[in-house]
Scaffold this motif. Structure first.
Motif, PDB file in Angstrom:
ATOM      1  N   PHE A  44      16.356  37.603  -5.768  1.00 55.29           N
ATOM      2  CA  PHE A  44      16.113  35.651  -5.131  1.00 55.29           C
ATOM      3  C   PHE A  44      16.862  34.933  -5.492  1.00 55.29           C
ATOM      4  O   PHE A  44      18.050  35.317  -5.631  1.00 55.29           O
ATOM      5  CB  PHE A  44      14.320  35.535  -7.018  1.00 55.29           C
ATOM      6  N   VAL A  45      16.040  33.907  -4.800  1.00 61.34           N
ATOM      7  CA  VAL A  45      17.391  32.716  -4.800  1.00 61.34           C
ATOM      8  C   VAL A  45      17.083  31.534  -6.050  1.00 61.34           C
ATOM      9  O   VAL A  45      16.072  31.316  -6.571  1.00 61.34           O
ATOM     10  CB  VAL A  45      17.425  31.646  -3.411  1.00 61.34           C
ATOM     11  N   GLY A  46      18.203  31.405  -6.988  1.00 62.05           N
ATOM     12  CA  GLY A  46      17.972  31.039  -8.044  1.00 62.05           C
ATOM     13  C   GLY A  46      18.718  29.115  -7.915  1.00 62.05           C
ATOM     14  O   GLY A  46      18.032  28.304  -8.961  1.00 62.05           O
ATOM     15  N   SER A  47      19.002  28.176  -6.861  1.00 60.76           N
ATOM     16  CA  SER A  47      19.148  27.772  -7.364  1.00 60.76           C
ATOM     17  C   SER A  47      18.530  26.832  -5.915  1.00 60.76           C
ATOM     18  O   SER A  47      18.708  26.936  -5.060  1.00 60.76           O
ATOM     19  CB  SER A  47      20.701  27.495  -7.085  1.00 60.76           C
ATOM     20  N   ILE A  77      10.195  15.213  -8.320  1.00 57.18           N
ATOM     21  CA  ILE A  77      11.957  15.743  -7.984  1.00 57.18           C
ATOM     22  C   ILE A  77      11.716  16.140  -6.872  1.00 57.18           C
ATOM     23  O   ILE A  77      10.537  16.989  -6.219  1.00 57.18           O
ATOM     24  CB  ILE A  77      11.873  16.941  -9.032  1.00 57.18           C
ATOM     25  N   THR A  78      12.598  15.775  -5.576  1.00 57.99           N
ATOM     26  CA  THR A  78      12.826  16.799  -4.457  1.00 57.99           C
ATOM     27  C   THR A  78      13.372  17.839  -4.914  1.00 57.99           C
ATOM     28  O   THR A  78      15.083  16.985  -4.642  1.00 57.99           O
ATOM     29  CB  THR A  78      12.904  15.345  -3.530  1.00 57.99           C
ATOM     30  N   LEU A  79      13.713  18.508  -3.825  1.00 57.58           N
ATOM     31  CA  LEU A  79      14.935  19.707  -3.517  1.00 57.58           C
ATOM     32  C   LEU A  79      15.483  19.132  -2.086  1.00 57.58           C
ATOM     33  O   LEU A  79      14.697  18.970  -1.771  1.00 57.58           O
ATOM     34  CB  LEU A  79      14.338  21.003  -3.361  1.00 57.58           C
ATOM     35  N   ILE A  80      16.649  19.501  -2.661  1.00 52.02           N
ATOM     36  CA  ILE A  80      18.434  19.446  -1.582  1.00 52.02           C
ATOM     37  C   ILE A  80      18.208  20.768  -1.592  1.00 52.02           C
ATOM     38  O   ILE A  80      18.895  21.678  -2.030  1.00 52.02           O
ATOM     39  CB  ILE A  80      19.568  18.950  -1.565  1.00 52.02           C
ATOM     40  N   THR A  81      17.875  21.679   0.003  1.00 51.44           N
ATOM     41  CA  THR A  81      18.397  23.523  -0.218  1.00 51.44           C
ATOM     42  C   THR A  81      19.531  23.562   0.562  1.00 51.44           C
ATOM     43  O   THR A  81      20.356  22.574   1.146  1.00 51.44           O
ATOM     44  CB  THR A  81      17.141  24.301  -0.029  1.00 51.44           C
ATOM     45  N   SER A  82      19.612  24.243   1.338  1.00 52.62           N
ATOM     46  CA  SER A  82      21.250  24.774   1.755  1.00 52.62           C
ATOM     47  C   SER A  82      21.332  24.300   2.538  1.00 52.62           C
ATOM     48  O   SER A  82      20.981  24.054   4.188  1.00 52.62           O
ATOM     49  CB  SER A  82      21.380  26.751   1.789  1.00 52.62           C
ATOM     50  N   GLY A 100      23.434  29.555   3.983  1.00 51.13           N
ATOM     51  CA  GLY A 100      23.496  30.627   3.517  1.00 51.13           C
ATOM     52  C   GLY A 100      23.141  29.854   1.843  1.00 51.13           C
ATOM     53  O   GLY A 100      23.781  28.862   1.705  1.00 51.13           O
ATOM     54  N   ASN A 101      22.966  30.917   1.335  1.00 48.63           N
ATOM     55  CA  ASN A 101      22.399  30.579  -0.389  1.00 48.63           C
ATOM     56  C   ASN A 101      22.610  32.173  -0.738  1.00 48.63           C
ATOM     57  O   ASN A 101      23.025  33.414  -0.242  1.00 48.63           O
ATOM     58  CB  ASN A 101      21.034  30.028  -0.838  1.00 48.63           C
ATOM     59  N   GLN A 155      12.192  29.665  -2.871  1.00 49.63           N
ATOM     60  CA  GLN A 155      12.366  31.155  -2.284  1.00 49.63           C
ATOM     61  C   GLN A 155      12.412  31.073  -0.605  1.00 49.63           C
ATOM     62  O   GLN A 155      12.506  31.764  -0.165  1.00 49.63           O
ATOM     63  CB  GLN A 155      10.848  32.370  -2.998  1.00 49.63           C
ATOM     64  N   LYS A 156      12.138  29.283   0.011  1.00 49.76           N
ATOM     65  CA  LYS A 156      12.341  29.367   1.073  1.00 49.76           C
ATOM     66  C   LYS A 156      13.341  29.614   1.835  1.00 49.76           C
ATOM     67  O   LYS A 156      13.459  29.851   3.056  1.00 49.76           O
ATOM     68  CB  LYS A 156      11.304  27.896   1.205  1.00 49.76           C
TER      69      LYS A 156
END
Length: 493
Positions: free
Chosen positions: A159-162, A300-305, A314-315, A418-419
């Motif tokens: 899984f992606v954790g962060s 809360i809004t996520l900022i992903t890779s 990448g992550n 996980q996206k």
């Protein structure tokens, strides 16, 4: 008088023979997992595990396992402070533990030292469930000098954790969108500093995958041109550290980054002192609760890779390898019984009840998957992972999700993060077996690298000395560790 004495002796002999015939000689009982005890009483076993803030002897899972297997187990834990020192002392003193749950480093060290029992024959005779429950390659990778000294407990899933977290209200106030590139991210940090006057980015980590991925650095090890390398050898690491130092020197990062702890990072974010924080699904419930107390209705809004200038992104896919190794010490007085007990625990129905309890009581089945029934699940199976000594690997991949679904905020955040999976990568050494040189050096080398990275970020070290630092890292065990890992990787390709 002589006749009476003879009759009495004969009667005693007959009673002794009947008792012997009835008792049998199998100290392991039936071994079928039913809990019914045939033959001699099963011995009490002694198990040592990692520290957690609960008493395993009083946990409902301990009672369930005793009823299900017929084995009573006395549980002990290592201390939080210096657990390896305590473990080494216990093993050196030949403390009669029957089962120990070990990290990869602990496992390799004790196996090489001769403190653990080889398990190949015991597994062949009494461990059929264990052999069937975990893929064969994990057992192959558990071998030390050609023998299995520990049963691999496979991590349930990758899984992606962060991610990074920002309040949506802050984005709205700034009139900005969620950044997708490293340049957009930099501009957002500048806007937070200049327009809001708060800390733009807070955290404590040396490596932030969402940012480092933009420079082609995600995992500790990578493969370039068919060769296994450490990230310190690649060009991206220096570029990543230069970018982080730029953020720090321009006041776009928390000035207390080198001394921050997870709790202080959360406090700064949830009180509005910081705009963006390093984040993960594991802390999502606590952060969300604290934020809503201080700023009700916040989202809360996520900022992903983030994507780099040359398109890199990448992550890190965490998990998927071996979490623990379950060993039987040489000093155990009940080796066969220990193996029989371990084998019973991964029988499919027994393991399912161990992991998630009873349907209708602790969990329910719905169209989108099994869901925990709260608070019953937390009360009865909140610590069930502590008791696991290997898993029913295929089934546990889905069962494990109940531990995430026990909090809706946690599960929603988990799903959102996980996206990133399609653009994420696993460490190429994920399935490497425990190796002596790696075990003796990895922890030390990781600390050296982490300390250096934090110093560079904060300007206490100059990147002008980067090449010299890598040379020193190599001389302190890095080269030997890489040689050992490369030998394994080249053979495993």
């Amino acid at each position: 008088m002589f006749k009476k004495l003879s009759t009495g002796i004969a009667l005693l002999l007959v009673m002794a023979l009947l008792a012997a015939c009835g008792s049998g000689n199998n100290s392991g009982g039936t071994g079928d997992g039913s809990g019914e005890q045939g033959g001699d009483a099963k011995p009490e076993l002694k198990q040592l595990g990692f520290q957690r803030n609960f008493d395993p002897n009083q946990d409902p899972v301990a009672k369930f396992l005793e009823e299900k297997t017929g084995y009573k187990v006395k549980y002990e834990t290592l201390p939080l402070e210096n657990p390896d020192d305590k473990l080494n002392l216990l093993m050196a003193n030949n403390e009669p533990y029957d089962i120990v749950k070990l990290s990869g480093t602990q496992y390799n060290r004790l196996a090489v030292q001769g403190a653990l029992e080889p398990l190949d024959e015991l597994l062949a005779e009494h461990g059929q469930n264990l052999l069937e429950a975990t893929p064969a390659e994990f057992y192959e990778n558990a071998k030390v000098d050609g023998k299995i000294y520990g049963i691999p407990e496979k991590h349930p899933r990758g899984f992606v954790g962060s991610a990074l977290a920002i309040r949506q209200g802050l984005l709205d106030e700034l009139g900005m969108q969620v950044p997708t590139t490293i340049d957009e991210f930099y501009n957002l940090l500048k806007a937070i500093k200049e327009q809001k006057g708060i800390i733009p980015l807070t955290g404590f980590e040396s490596m932030i995958p969402e940012i480092s991925g933009a420079f082609g650095v995600v995992t500790s090890f990578d493969v370039q041109d068919g060769k296994l390398i450490h990230r310190l050898e690649g060009p991206g690491m220096k570029d990543y550290l230069a970018f982080m130092n730029k953020l720090y020197s321009e006041g776009l990062m928390d000035p207390e980054w080198p001394v921050n702890k997870s709790e202080t990072v959360q406090q700064k974010f949830t009180t509005g002192k910081a705009g963006i924080m390093t984040y993960g699904w594991g802390v999502a419930p606590a952060v969300t609760d604290a934020l809503n107390k201080n700023m009700p209705d916040s989202k809360i809004t996520l900022i992903t890779s983030l994507q780099g200038e040359d398109g890199q992104i990448g992550n890190w896919v965490q998990g998927g390898g071996v979490s623990w190794y379950i060993a039987i010490p040489k000093s155990s007085k009940h080796k066969e019984d220990a193996m029989k007990y371990l084998n019973m625990k991964v029988e499919a129905a027994t393991f399912k009840e161990l992991a998630i309890g009873q349907e209708g009581v602790h969990f329910k089945s719905e169209a989108e998957g099994m869901q925990p029934i709260l608070p019953a699940f937390n009360e009865a199976r909140g610590n069930s992972d502590w008791f696991m000594t290997s898993t029913d690997a295929d089934a546990f991949e889905e069962q494990w999700l109940l531990r995430v679904r026990k909090n809706q905020v946690m599960y929603d955040t988990f799903q959102e993060i996980q996206k990133q999976l399609p653009i994420s990568v696993s460490d190429p050494t994920l399935l490497a077996p425990p190796m002596p040189v790696v075990a003796n050096n990895l922890q030390k080398l990781n600390k050296i690298e982490n300390d250096y990275a934090i110093k560079v970020m904060a300007g206490a070290e100059s990147l002008d000395g980067y090449a010299k630092f890598v040379e020193e890292w190599m001389s302190q065990g890095g080269k030997d560790m890489l040689d050992e890992l490369r030998g394994w990787y080249d053979k495993s390709k």
